[in-house]
Design a protein around this motif. Structure first.
Motif, PDB file in Angstrom:
ATOM      1  N   TYR A 158       0.836  -1.203   0.000  1.00 29.53           N
ATOM      2  CA  TYR A 158       0.000   0.000   0.000  1.00 29.53           C
ATOM      3  C   TYR A 158       0.870   1.252   0.000  1.00 29.53           C
ATOM      4  CZ  TYR A 158      -2.987   3.640   2.044  1.00 29.53           C
ATOM      5  OH  TYR A 158      -3.641   4.822   2.298  1.00 29.53           O
ATOM      6  N   MET A 159       1.900   1.278   0.834  1.00 29.90           N
ATOM      7  CA  MET A 159       2.767   2.456   0.922  1.00 29.90           C
ATOM      8  C   MET A 159       3.551   2.671  -0.366  1.00 29.90           C
ATOM      9  SD  MET A 159       2.083   3.812   3.795  1.00 29.90           S
ATOM     10  CE  MET A 159       3.384   5.047   3.875  1.00 29.90           C
ATOM     11  N   MET A 160       3.982   1.604  -0.992  1.00 30.38           N
ATOM     12  CA  MET A 160       4.717   1.747  -2.249  1.00 30.38           C
ATOM     13  C   MET A 160       3.811   2.313  -3.349  1.00 30.38           C
ATOM     14  SD  MET A 160       7.830   0.885  -1.578  1.00 30.38           S
ATOM     15  CE  MET A 160       7.457   1.661   0.013  1.00 30.38           C
ATOM     16  N   GLU A 161       2.580   1.840  -3.409  1.00 34.53           N
ATOM     17  CA  GLU A 161       1.649   2.347  -4.416  1.00 34.53           C
ATOM     18  C   GLU A 161       1.333   3.826  -4.176  1.00 34.53           C
ATOM     19  OE1 GLU A 161      -1.670  -0.265  -4.151  1.00 34.53           O
ATOM     20  OE2 GLU A 161      -0.630  -1.967  -5.070  1.00 34.53           O
ATOM     21  N   GLU A 162       1.114   4.182  -2.920  1.00 36.47           N
ATOM     22  CA  GLU A 162       0.817   5.574  -2.581  1.00 36.47           C
ATOM     23  C   GLU A 162       2.021   6.470  -2.877  1.00 36.47           C
ATOM     24  OE1 GLU A 162      -2.142   7.042  -1.277  1.00 36.47           O
ATOM     25  OE2 GLU A 162      -2.902   5.146  -2.061  1.00 36.47           O
ATOM     26  N   LEU A 163       3.210   5.975  -2.572  1.00 39.75           N
ATOM     27  CA  LEU A 163       4.418   6.765  -2.811  1.00 39.75           C
ATOM     28  C   LEU A 163       4.644   6.969  -4.306  1.00 39.75           C
ATOM     29  CD1 LEU A 163       6.891   8.145  -1.491  1.00 39.75           C
ATOM     30  CD2 LEU A 163       8.098   5.950  -1.703  1.00 39.75           C
ATOM     31  N   GLU A 164       4.425   5.923  -5.087  1.00 40.74           N
ATOM     32  CA  GLU A 164       4.593   6.034  -6.545  1.00 40.74           C
ATOM     33  C   GLU A 164       3.640   7.081  -7.123  1.00 40.74           C
ATOM     34  OE1 GLU A 164       6.158   1.667  -8.037  1.00 40.74           O
ATOM     35  OE2 GLU A 164       4.077   1.846  -7.379  1.00 40.74           O
ATOM     36  N   SER A 165       2.416   7.106  -6.614  1.00 41.99           N
ATOM     37  CA  SER A 165       1.447   8.098  -7.093  1.00 41.99           C
ATOM     38  C   SER A 165       1.870   9.508  -6.696  1.00 41.99           C
ATOM     39  CB  SER A 165       0.058   7.797  -6.517  1.00 41.99           C
ATOM     40  OG  SER A 165      -0.422   6.558  -6.978  1.00 41.99           O
ATOM     41  N   GLU A 166       2.365   9.662  -5.460  1.00 42.36           N
ATOM     42  CA  GLU A 166       2.750  10.984  -4.978  1.00 42.36           C
ATOM     43  C   GLU A 166       3.982  11.510  -5.706  1.00 42.36           C
ATOM     44  OE1 GLU A 166       2.194  14.405  -2.786  1.00 42.36           O
ATOM     45  OE2 GLU A 166       0.883  12.634  -2.872  1.00 42.36           O
ATOM     46  N   VAL A 167       4.918  10.615  -6.006  1.00 48.30           N
ATOM     47  CA  VAL A 167       6.146  11.022  -6.699  1.00 48.30           C
ATOM     48  C   VAL A 167       5.833  11.657  -8.050  1.00 48.30           C
ATOM     49  CG1 VAL A 167       8.124  10.041  -7.945  1.00 48.30           C
ATOM     50  CG2 VAL A 167       7.794   9.514  -5.536  1.00 48.30           C
ATOM     51  N   GLU A 168       4.793  11.186  -8.706  1.00 51.07           N
ATOM     52  CA  GLU A 168       4.445  11.689 -10.041  1.00 51.07           C
ATOM     53  C   GLU A 168       4.077  13.168 -10.031  1.00 51.07           C
ATOM     54  OE1 GLU A 168       1.412   9.232 -11.661  1.00 51.07           O
ATOM     55  OE2 GLU A 168       2.693   7.446 -11.831  1.00 51.07           O
ATOM     56  N   VAL A 169       3.637  13.686  -8.900  1.00 45.65           N
ATOM     57  CA  VAL A 169       3.211  15.096  -8.852  1.00 45.65           C
ATOM     58  C   VAL A 169       4.191  15.962  -8.057  1.00 45.65           C
ATOM     59  CG1 VAL A 169       0.793  14.486  -9.128  1.00 45.65           C
ATOM     60  CG2 VAL A 169       1.743  14.674  -6.823  1.00 45.65           C
ATOM     61  N   ARG A 170       5.318  15.391  -7.666  1.00 44.26           N
ATOM     62  CA  ARG A 170       6.327  16.140  -6.918  1.00 44.26           C
ATOM     63  C   ARG A 170       7.502  16.473  -7.827  1.00 44.26           C
ATOM     64  NH1 ARG A 170       5.991  16.919  -1.213  1.00 44.26           N
ATOM     65  NH2 ARG A 170       4.029  15.934  -0.520  1.00 44.26           N
ATOM     66  N   GLU A 171       7.744  17.751  -8.044  1.00 46.29           N
ATOM     67  CA  GLU A 171       8.813  18.164  -8.954  1.00 46.29           C
ATOM     68  C   GLU A 171      10.191  17.796  -8.428  1.00 46.29           C
ATOM     69  OE1 GLU A 171       8.589  22.249  -9.982  1.00 46.29           O
ATOM     70  OE2 GLU A 171       6.583  22.106 -10.884  1.00 46.29           O
ATOM     71  N   ALA A 172      10.377  17.833  -7.113  1.00 47.30           N
ATOM     72  CA  ALA A 172      11.698  17.569  -6.533  1.00 47.30           C
ATOM     73  C   ALA A 172      12.051  16.087  -6.515  1.00 47.30           C
ATOM     74  CB  ALA A 172      11.769  18.126  -5.113  1.00 47.30           C
ATOM     75  N   ALA A 173      11.048  15.236  -6.671  1.00 47.26           N
ATOM     76  CA  ALA A 173      11.289  13.796  -6.579  1.00 47.26           C
ATOM     77  C   ALA A 173      11.903  13.249  -7.858  1.00 47.26           C
ATOM     78  CB  ALA A 173       9.981  13.070  -6.279  1.00 47.26           C
ATOM     79  N   ASP A 174      12.834  12.325  -7.701  1.00 50.09           N
ATOM     80  CA  ASP A 174      13.400  11.611  -8.847  1.00 50.09           C
ATOM     81  C   ASP A 174      12.428  10.512  -9.298  1.00 50.09           C
ATOM     82  OD1 ASP A 174      15.760  13.081  -8.796  1.00 50.09           O
ATOM     83  OD2 ASP A 174      16.690  11.726  -7.339  1.00 50.09           O
ATOM     84  N   ASP A 175      12.693   9.954 -10.468  1.00 51.17           N
ATOM     85  CA  ASP A 175      11.928   8.776 -10.895  1.00 51.17           C
ATOM     86  C   ASP A 175      12.073   7.683  -9.836  1.00 51.17           C
ATOM     87  OD1 ASP A 175      11.218  10.031 -13.228  1.00 51.17           O
ATOM     88  OD2 ASP A 175      12.822   9.116 -14.421  1.00 51.17           O
ATOM     89  N   LEU A 176      10.964   7.036  -9.496  1.00 53.06           N
ATOM     90  CA  LEU A 176      10.973   6.018  -8.444  1.00 53.06           C
ATOM     91  C   LEU A 176      10.807   4.632  -9.049  1.00 53.06           C
ATOM     92  CD1 LEU A 176      10.947   5.185  -5.442  1.00 53.06           C
ATOM     93  CD2 LEU A 176       8.464   5.563  -5.461  1.00 53.06           C
ATOM     94  N   HIS A 177      11.686   3.717  -8.633  1.00 53.42           N
ATOM     95  CA  HIS A 177      11.624   2.313  -9.049  1.00 53.42           C
ATOM     96  C   HIS A 177      11.505   1.450  -7.799  1.00 53.42           C
ATOM     97  CE1 HIS A 177      13.119   3.661 -13.006  1.00 53.42           C
ATOM     98  NE2 HIS A 177      13.937   4.421 -12.302  1.00 53.42           N
ATOM     99  N   VAL A 178      10.451   0.657  -7.724  1.00 51.89           N
ATOM    100  CA  VAL A 178      10.244  -0.230  -6.575  1.00 51.89           C
ATOM    101  C   VAL A 178      10.483  -1.667  -7.019  1.00 51.89           C
ATOM    102  CG1 VAL A 178       8.602  -1.085  -4.873  1.00 51.89           C
ATOM    103  CG2 VAL A 178       8.594   1.342  -5.497  1.00 51.89           C
ATOM    104  N   HIS A 179      11.320  -2.370  -6.283  1.00 45.61           N
ATOM    105  CA  HIS A 179      11.641  -3.767  -6.584  1.00 45.61           C
ATOM    106  C   HIS A 179      11.254  -4.617  -5.376  1.00 45.61           C
ATOM    107  CE1 HIS A 179      14.127  -1.829  -9.666  1.00 45.61           C
ATOM    108  NE2 HIS A 179      14.623  -1.100  -8.680  1.00 45.61           N
ATOM    109  N   GLU A 180      10.523  -5.685  -5.604  1.00 43.65           N
ATOM    110  CA  GLU A 180      10.073  -6.552  -4.522  1.00 43.65           C
ATOM    111  C   GLU A 180      10.584  -7.969  -4.749  1.00 43.65           C
ATOM    112  OE1 GLU A 180       5.845  -6.281  -4.345  1.00 43.65           O
ATOM    113  OE2 GLU A 180       5.823  -4.117  -4.080  1.00 43.65           O
ATOM    114  N   ILE A 181      11.136  -8.566  -3.691  1.00 43.95           N
ATOM    115  CA  ILE A 181      11.625  -9.948  -3.806  1.00 43.95           C
ATOM    116  C   ILE A 181      11.434 -10.656  -2.474  1.00 43.95           C
ATOM    117  CG2 ILE A 181      13.998  -9.259  -3.232  1.00 43.95           C
ATOM    118  CD1 ILE A 181      14.899 -11.500  -5.210  1.00 43.95           C
ATOM    119  N   ASN A 182      10.915 -11.881  -2.532  1.00 47.58           N
ATOM    120  CA  ASN A 182      10.774 -12.706  -1.333  1.00 47.58           C
ATOM    121  C   ASN A 182      12.028 -13.555  -1.185  1.00 47.58           C
ATOM    122  OD1 ASN A 182      10.004 -15.080   0.383  1.00 47.58           O
ATOM    123  ND2 ASN A 182       8.053 -13.996   0.429  1.00 47.58           N
ATOM    124  N   CYS A 183      12.645 -13.485  -0.020  1.00 49.14           N
ATOM    125  CA  CYS A 183      13.949 -14.129   0.189  1.00 49.14           C
ATOM    126  C   CYS A 183      13.843 -15.573   0.657  1.00 49.14           C
ATOM    127  CB  CYS A 183      14.758 -13.334   1.216  1.00 49.14           C
ATOM    128  SG  CYS A 183      15.108 -11.637   0.713  1.00 49.14           S
TER     129      CYS A 183
END
Length: 398
Positions: A70-95
């Motif tokens: 949930y937090m990753m999805e919300e953060l990805e959406s917020e980053v799109e409208v923030r000028e100071a934010a860099d492109d965000l890449h989220v990687h998920e892996i189960n160890c």
């Protein structure tokens, strides 16, 4: 001519997927404090700064993975409208069940351009995989958040948690920012890390406590409203599922499973409403399923030992000493074409672990000067569960 499905015309489910383990709710209930702490820890991403490392602790079923998604999805959406934010890449892996090389290789392949050849499974080492990972991170640039679920199951985790947080300061990457999000069921995981790793991480820790009965009722009511047709689930059934789960582990997954299985019991019995009796019947079925999953989570040789004791139990040869168990275990391992553990001490270590995990009952014996002190073991669960689970595992492997 009617077929076996002809009579199956009605269902009490409106959307059964809402009660599945893979369902990701749009809103996370009863985790406001954890979400707020998560939000503060992630805020640097919005301003183009290097992200904090974050570790989430708590037993299974307490919402760690769901909150993270949930937090990753919300953060990805917020980053799109923030000028100071860099492109965000989220990687998920189960160890779980992975080696360090497998994890780094998986990350590399996720980062590679579509026309690139995958990083090879053989021929190169973990150091080579890290080098390629750094190259790909800088090729893409931006901010990378890497989510390691069940990180406590990873071998050589010290190397991973020393390398990645220091990648930028060590000059391995210059055009990208990296943050780690670790998810662990083991509250003491951090204590197992080396001192240099602890100093490097400087992480934010977020602990997930068990849900109480009231919190579980809120979660179950929300799921029930979506999962069932109107009037198909009694409030008392929801309260009972919440109470049983709160008394046991405070586990939302368990509570949701009770509700789903209770509804399946109701449908099999031709009932139109899920009630307390259906939840009580579901309790036995869910507990049996949980035990099967716990057995599957054990190492190969731990499973062989459980199978050995289950067979001894069926013959009435328990409680048994570790030497007797070792002899049976060697036959079981040989039957599966595996090389048995060679020392009695290794068997005793596994027996001790299985006792601590609740699989075994341990009896302390003292024969005095003639026999000394020793332990005998027997299963603390139905041996048929062990043998059926082992049979399923073998058939799946074949």
């Amino acid at each position: 001519m009617s077929g076996p499905f002809s009579d199956l015309t009605d269902t009490i489910f409106a959307d059964k997927s809402v009660l599945s383990e893979s369902y990701q709710p749009e809103e996370i209930l009863e985790r406001d404090e954890e979400i707020e702490a998560f939000s503060h820890a992630l805020q640097d991403v919005l301003f183009g700064r290097e992200p904090e490392n974050i570790f989430l602790y708590g037993k299974a079923g307490l919402g760690k993975t769901a909150v993270t998604k949930y937090m990753m999805e919300e953060l990805e959406s917020e980053v799109e409208v923030r000028e100071a934010a860099d492109d965000l890449h989220v990687h998920e892996i189960n160890c779980n069940g992975k080696t360090l090389f497998m994890v780094v290789r998986r990350l590399v392949n996720d980062l590679l351009s579509p026309d690139a050849s995958p990083f090879p499974k053989r021929g190169l080492g973990t150091g080579d995989a890290f080098d390629e990972l750094y190259a790909q991170l800088d090729r893409l640039g931006g901010t990378h958040l890497i989510v390691f679920d069940e990180i406590d199951h990873l071998d050589d985790v010290d190397t991973l948690l020393y390398e990645l947080p220091r990648a930028r300061s060590n000059g391995h990457i210059t055009d990208s920012l990296v943050g780690i999000i670790g998810i662990s069921n083991n509250y003491t995981f951090r204590q197992s890390l080396s001192a240099k790793v602890k100093d490097t991480l400087m992480e934010t820790e977020i602990s997930f406590s068990p849900y109480d009965a009231g919190e579980l009722r809120t979660i179950l009511r929300d799921r029930a409203d979506r999962a069932f047709v109107d009037g198909a689930c009694d409030d008392s059934a929801i309260a009972k599922a919440a109470a049983l789960s709160a008394q046991d582990m405070g586990n939302a997954r368990q509570a949701i499973d009770l509700l789903r299985v209770g509804a399946e019991v109701a449908e099999r019995e031709g009932d139109e409403v899920v009630d307390d009796a259906h939840i009580e019947d579901a309790r036995t079925l869910v507990q049996r399923g949980r035990l099967r999953n716990k057995i599957r989570d054990q190492t190969e040789h731990a499973q062989y030992i459980l199978e050995t004791i289950a067979k001894l139990e069926e013959r009435g040869d328990v409680p048994a000493r570790s030497k007797e168990i070792q002899e049976g275990y060697e036959r079981v391992a040989d039957a599966y074409g595996a090389t048995p553990l060679t020392t009695l001490k290794s068997i005793q270590d596994h027996l001790s672990d299985l006792h601590m995990l609740g699989f075994l009952v341990r009896h302390e014996r003292n024969k005095g000067l003639s026999g000394g002190q020793y332990y005998e073991y027997e299963l603390d669960l139905d041996p048929s569960i062990v043998l059926e689970t082992r049979e399923d595992i073998v058939q799946t492997a074949d």
